[in-house]
Design a protein around this motif. Structure first.
Motif, mmCIF file in Angstrom:
data_model
loop_
_atom_site.group_PDB
_atom_site.id
_atom_site.type_symbol
_atom_site.label_atom_id
_atom_site.label_comp_id
_atom_site.label_asym_id
_atom_site.label_seq_id
_atom_site.Cartn_x
_atom_site.Cartn_y
_atom_site.Cartn_z
ATOM 1 N N MET A 1 0.851 -1.195 0.000
ATOM 2 C CA MET A 1 0.000 0.000 0.000
ATOM 3 C C MET A 1 0.889 1.248 0.000
ATOM 4 S SD MET A 1 -3.285 0.516 -0.061
ATOM 5 C CE MET A 1 -3.925 -1.035 0.582
ATOM 6 N N ILE A 2 0.690 2.127 -0.978
ATOM 7 C CA ILE A 2 1.493 3.347 -1.039
ATOM 8 C C ILE A 2 1.072 4.343 0.039
ATOM 9 C CG2 ILE A 2 1.924 5.419 -2.434
ATOM 10 C CD1 ILE A 2 2.173 3.691 -4.843
ATOM 11 N N LEU A 3 -0.234 4.513 0.227
ATOM 12 C CA LEU A 3 -0.738 5.440 1.245
ATOM 13 C C LEU A 3 -1.788 4.720 2.082
ATOM 14 C CD1 LEU A 3 -0.898 8.341 2.443
ATOM 15 C CD2 LEU A 3 -2.700 8.800 0.753
ATOM 16 N N ASP A 4 -1.628 4.791 3.404
ATOM 17 C CA ASP A 4 -2.554 4.115 4.317
ATOM 18 C C ASP A 4 -2.878 5.065 5.469
ATOM 19 O OD1 ASP A 4 -4.126 2.306 5.634
ATOM 20 O OD2 ASP A 4 -2.508 0.930 6.163
ATOM 21 N N ILE A 5 -4.105 5.565 5.488
ATOM 22 C CA ILE A 5 -4.552 6.509 6.517
ATOM 23 C C ILE A 5 -5.688 5.879 7.303
ATOM 24 C CG2 ILE A 5 -5.553 8.783 6.957
ATOM 25 C CD1 ILE A 5 -4.309 9.746 4.357
ATOM 26 N N LYS A 6 -5.551 5.896 8.639
ATOM 27 C CA LYS A 6 -6.579 5.305 9.485
ATOM 28 C C LYS A 6 -6.906 6.240 10.649
ATOM 29 C CE LYS A 6 -5.130 0.566 8.445
ATOM 30 N NZ LYS A 6 -4.517 -0.683 8.962
ATOM 31 N N GLY A 7 -8.192 6.541 10.802
ATOM 32 C CA GLY A 7 -8.669 7.306 11.949
ATOM 33 C C GLY A 7 -7.997 8.648 12.117
ATOM 34 N N LEU A 8 -7.823 9.391 11.028
ATOM 35 C CA LEU A 8 -7.096 10.665 11.077
ATOM 36 C C LEU A 8 -8.017 11.802 11.511
ATOM 37 C CD1 LEU A 8 -4.647 12.505 10.469
ATOM 38 C CD2 LEU A 8 -5.413 12.554 8.073
ATOM 39 N N TYR A 9 -7.584 12.509 12.551
ATOM 40 C CA TYR A 9 -8.273 13.708 13.026
ATOM 41 C C TYR A 9 -7.274 14.861 13.084
ATOM 42 C CZ TYR A 9 -12.245 10.876 14.678
ATOM 43 O OH TYR A 9 -13.325 10.037 14.758
ATOM 44 N N LYS A 10 -7.741 16.045 12.729
ATOM 45 C CA LYS A 10 -6.908 17.235 12.838
ATOM 46 C C LYS A 10 -7.784 18.420 13.237
ATOM 47 C CE LYS A 10 -3.690 20.358 12.388
ATOM 48 N NZ LYS A 10 -2.640 20.504 13.419
ATOM 49 N N ASN A 11 -7.400 19.111 14.312
ATOM 50 C CA ASN A 11 -8.099 20.312 14.762
ATOM 51 C C ASN A 11 -7.187 21.525 14.656
ATOM 52 O OD1 ASN A 11 -10.295 18.715 15.433
ATOM 53 N ND2 ASN A 11 -9.812 18.671 17.620
ATOM 54 N N TYR A 12 -7.783 22.670 14.383
ATOM 55 C CA TYR A 12 -7.097 23.954 14.516
ATOM 56 C C TYR A 12 -7.717 24.653 15.719
ATOM 57 C CZ TYR A 12 -5.185 23.269 9.825
ATOM 58 O OH TYR A 12 -4.510 22.779 8.732
ATOM 59 N N GLY A 13 -7.044 24.534 16.877
ATOM 60 C CA GLY A 13 -7.662 24.992 18.106
ATOM 61 C C GLY A 13 -8.833 24.085 18.429
ATOM 62 N N LYS A 14 -10.005 24.678 18.589
ATOM 63 C CA LYS A 14 -11.205 23.874 18.849
ATOM 64 C C LYS A 14 -11.968 23.551 17.571
ATOM 65 C CE LYS A 14 -11.919 25.638 23.549
ATOM 66 N NZ LYS A 14 -12.877 26.307 24.474
ATOM 67 N N LYS A 15 -11.506 24.064 16.456
ATOM 68 C CA LYS A 15 -12.208 23.857 15.193
ATOM 69 C C LYS A 15 -11.704 22.603 14.485
ATOM 70 C CE LYS A 15 -13.268 26.047 10.764
ATOM 71 N NZ LYS A 15 -13.049 27.233 9.900
ATOM 72 N N PRO A 16 -12.573 21.623 14.244
ATOM 73 C CA PRO A 16 -12.133 20.417 13.538
ATOM 74 C C PRO A 16 -11.905 20.694 12.053
ATOM 75 C CG PRO A 16 -14.489 20.315 13.965
ATOM 76 C CD PRO A 16 -13.987 21.548 14.646
ATOM 77 N N ALA A 17 -10.772 20.210 11.538
ATOM 78 C CA ALA A 17 -10.469 20.356 10.116
ATOM 79 C C ALA A 17 -10.625 19.041 9.378
ATOM 80 C CB ALA A 17 -9.043 20.892 9.933
ATOM 81 N N LEU A 18 -10.262 17.936 10.040
ATOM 82 C CA LEU A 18 -10.437 16.596 9.478
ATOM 83 C C LEU A 18 -11.018 15.693 10.553
ATOM 84 C CD1 LEU A 18 -7.044 16.160 7.570
ATOM 85 C CD2 LEU A 18 -9.268 16.672 6.556
ATOM 86 N N LYS A 19 -11.976 14.854 10.168
ATOM 87 C CA LYS A 19 -12.661 14.011 11.141
ATOM 88 C C LYS A 19 -12.731 12.573 10.639
ATOM 89 C CE LYS A 19 -15.845 17.213 10.859
ATOM 90 N NZ LYS A 19 -17.143 17.932 10.932
ATOM 91 N N ASP A 20 -11.990 11.699 11.295
ATOM 92 C CA ASP A 20 -12.045 10.256 11.045
ATOM 93 C C ASP A 20 -11.835 9.909 9.566
ATOM 94 O OD1 ASP A 20 -12.196 7.609 11.798
ATOM 95 O OD2 ASP A 20 -14.378 7.514 11.613
ATOM 96 N N ILE A 21 -10.698 10.347 9.035
ATOM 97 C CA ILE A 21 -10.353 10.077 7.641
ATOM 98 C C ILE A 21 -9.700 8.702 7.526
ATOM 99 C CG2 ILE A 21 -9.002 10.821 5.642
ATOM 100 C CD1 ILE A 21 -11.285 12.714 6.348
ATOM 101 N N ASN A 22 -10.258 7.860 6.679
ATOM 102 C CA ASN A 22 -9.692 6.547 6.376
ATOM 103 C C ASN A 22 -9.541 6.434 4.863
ATOM 104 O OD1 ASN A 22 -9.840 4.918 9.108
ATOM 105 N ND2 ASN A 22 -11.779 6.025 8.928
ATOM 106 N N LEU A 23 -8.307 6.244 4.414
ATOM 107 C CA LEU A 23 -8.036 6.241 2.977
ATOM 108 C C LEU A 23 -6.852 5.337 2.676
ATOM 109 C CD1 LEU A 23 -8.385 7.418 0.080
ATOM 110 C CD2 LEU A 23 -6.926 9.320 0.807
ATOM 111 N N GLN A 24 -7.022 4.446 1.717
ATOM 112 C CA GLN A 24 -5.933 3.567 1.283
ATOM 113 C C GLN A 24 -5.759 3.689 -0.225
ATOM 114 O OE1 GLN A 24 -8.461 2.152 3.505
ATOM 115 N NE2 GLN A 24 -7.061 2.879 5.099
ATOM 116 N N ILE A 25 -4.498 3.879 -0.648
ATOM 117 C CA ILE A 25 -4.192 3.970 -2.078
ATOM 118 C C ILE A 25 -3.105 2.949 -2.399
ATOM 119 C CG2 ILE A 25 -3.358 5.427 -3.954
ATOM 120 C CD1 ILE A 25 -4.364 7.850 -2.456
#
Length: 233
Positions: A1-25
């Motif tokens: 697998m070239i790219l494997d993303i599981k359960g990715l979350y990213k916040n800027y302060g209290k503001k969510p930018a990414l929520k539970d990203i799962n992606l496989q390429i």
């Protein structure tokens, strides 16, 4: 697998930018990362390319997490040029050759000649569309495992888009690499992508094989995009 993303979350302060990203390429795929401005596409790309390091979840490029080791296998085209505009095109080629061990100088020169871009011109004297073509030529002349292209056709006129798309397809090795292509111009890239990932407000709204999505939804990706995001500014 070239790219494997599981359960990715990213916040800027209290503001969510990414929520539970799962992606496989896996290898040999062209994946369209689709969504309007503010949907989280750029944040996701910055995490993949190691420009953002504070997040939760796991991100793997091959066997490595984003950063120095992973970036040796990623060729990244940002939405804004990172090549100094005071350089000539020829010097930009030398810059890439010195910086990246997998860079093919002859391939870059051949691509630029096919685009009628003079090597002795300074980047700042070229149009924005020409600068985009130079940067694309440099990025696609690396022998990378993953090409990450952020809005590669956003700054060029419609007549140039087909040429740029053709350039991408001709210069990527489907046996050893994949492409993650971010854009909101769907109609032009729809014929070239194998898989689509729709982002909406930081979440994956829909993902899957392009043919399966079209069959399930009874519409093209472009029509689906316009319907889903018609009220998004």
């Amino acid at each position: 697998m070239i790219l494997d993303i599981k359960g990715l979350y990213k916040n800027y302060g209290k503001k969510p930018a990414l929520k539970d990203i799962n992606l496989q390429i896996p290898t040999g795929r062209i994946v369209g990362l689709l969504g309007p401005n503010g949907s989280g596409k750029t944040t996701l790309i910055k995490i993949i390319t190691g420009l953002l390091s504070q997040y939760s979840g796991t991100v793997k490029i091959g066997e490595n997490i984003p950063g120095h080791l992973a970036n040796a296998t990623i060729s990244y085209l940002p939405d804004k040029s990172h090549v100094p505009t005071w350089l000539t095109v020829s010097r930009a080629i030398t810059f890439f050759q010195d910086f990246y061990h997998d860079f093919n100088k002859e391939q870059a020169i051949s691509m630029l000649h096919s685009m009628n871009i003079p090597l002795d011109s300074r980047l700042k004297h070229l149009s924005r569309g020409q600068q985009e073509k130079v940067q694309l030529s440099l990025i696609m002349s690396r022998k990378a495992a993953l090409y990450v292209l952020d809005e590669p056709i956003g700054a060029v006129d419609p007549a140039s888009r087909d040429f740029i798309i053709d350039t991408i397809l001709k210069n990527y090795d489907s046996k050893h690499s994949s492409i993650l292509l971010s854009t909101h111009i769907i109609s032009d890239i729809e014929p070239m992508i194998d898989q689509a990932v729709f982002l909406k407000e930081g979440e994956i709204f829909l993902q899957g094989e392009v043919d399966d999505i079209r069959e399930e939804k009874g519409s093209s990706l472009d029509e689906l995009f316009r319907e889903v995001f018609k009220n998004v500014v």
